[in-house]
Design an enzyme around this catalytic site. Sequence first.
Site, PDB file in Angstrom:
ATOM      1  N   CYS A  53      39.782  40.107  42.086  1.00  0.00           N
ATOM      2  CA  CYS A  53      40.015  39.399  43.428  1.00  0.00           C
ATOM      3  C   CYS A  53      38.521  38.879  43.944  1.00  0.00           C
ATOM      4  O   CYS A  53      37.677  39.807  44.254  1.00  0.00           O
ATOM      5  CB  CYS A  53      40.512  40.644  44.234  1.00  0.00           C
ATOM      6  SG  CYS A  53      42.261  40.518  44.036  1.00  0.00           S
ATOM      7  N   LEU A  54      38.633  37.787  44.080  1.00  0.00           N
ATOM      8  CA  LEU A  54      36.969  37.194  44.458  1.00  0.00           C
ATOM      9  C   LEU A  54      37.707  35.832  45.331  1.00  0.00           C
ATOM     10  O   LEU A  54      38.359  34.953  44.477  1.00  0.00           O
ATOM     11  CB  LEU A  54      36.311  36.959  43.494  1.00  0.00           C
ATOM     12  CG  LEU A  54      34.777  36.667  43.673  1.00  0.00           C
ATOM     13  CD1 LEU A  54      34.130  37.892  44.504  1.00  0.00           C
ATOM     14  CD2 LEU A  54      34.018  36.144  42.464  1.00  0.00           C
TER      15      LEU A  54
END
Length: 451
Positions: free
Chosen positions: A258-259
């Site tokens: 998750c970025l």
Amino acid sequence: MDTECRGPQQGGSSCWATGAAAWSSSQQKRQRCEGSSSDQVGSSTSASVQMTESELPDTDYVENEEEDYYMDDDDDDCDDDNGDDSEYEFDEADFNQQLADKFDDLDLPPGVEATVPWLQKLAANDEQDGASDELVEDEITRKYKAFQQFYTVQNFSDHHYANKSVGKTSREWAKRIQHDWKLLEKDLPASIFVRVAEDRMDLLRAAIIGPKGTPYHDGLFFFDAHFTSNYPSEPPLVYYHSGGLRLNPNLYNCGKVCLSLLGTWSGSGCEKWNSAHSTMLQVLVSIQALILNEKPYFNEPGYAGSANTATGQQHSVEYNKNTFLHSCRTMLYSLRRPPEHFGDLVAGHFRERGRTILAACKHYLEGNMVGSEVPEEEEVEYDGTGASSSSSSSSVPKKQEVMRVDPLGRRTMFIDNLKTLFEDLLMEFNVKGADTRKFLEDKVKKNLPAA
């Protein structure tokens, strides 16, 4: 030698004569070892063995020695059609080993070992084994030092996206990826290593070393990336090799990363992917700096607001404990199953940093907070229960006066898990040639009976 006992025309008598001669020679060798020059062994012929009672002082003794040291004389061996076991052949190495076994329980005077031939040979073999171990260790070091930060390989058979087709691509696509390669080769931080494939320009693999001062310190974390045919209009796909462990709110056990930069989390402005300026180098540096940070607990959405509260800090401390345990498990996973093209990095990295990691484990077992600085000058003896004692008060550095100590008392589960992981890591690091002498000595001291 096989021809002496082969074929029916020679019969069993010739074979017996050969065996008797070998037996006679063997008895003479045994007598010389015993220092007995007065006993005489008669000669043997094909018809019989001529031996008087006076010449054979102790029949039972001779038979037992023959059974212990030499051959089992059996006529059936000569009748074997293959003729493989037809004659006893003196094996000097085996002979020396058997003699050495006989003398294992004897206390030889100082210096005598140097004059005993079989002990000399055994010692020489031990030296050769030690030299072989050193060569293996030197090979690990040599390959580790030669491991380049950026390198092009032929293929990735175990890459997460190996079976994902990139589809039809353009020349601009290839040029942009080559531009990314040049940036990586030139500007990679010292703690990130990258491999790309010649035959699959769409694939990339990176290893990131956990930053110091975080629960990820000295760990190795692997990521696979895939450049789709729409790159750079859209960001690359990135997969984390989790080993089934979730050690960060942004790194799922299924491998999802998750970025905001990857479009897998919300973001705005420069946090989001920009086809004109964003690069793979930026992705890797962001993972290291923004995800593998000092207090990953606050990466969880909604938890950042409690960062300045006592409750939030306590939860962060507990999260770091669990994160470090997962990091240690990830180390074991990588040591036992290193990703393709990174085996030399894994072996060399943990050989070099094994001592530091083990020292950190002991430091945390004392109650110090995960991620806090480990004082190298302090010699601490771990007793296996989580307690420790310094070897001398003068060895404690001044840094310990401001050491961050874990304020929570709920440490039992963490200690039990970390003690188990410590033993597993000690074994794996020792195999890789890491400097584990101090920790092995501590284990010996711990197992010694009380005086």
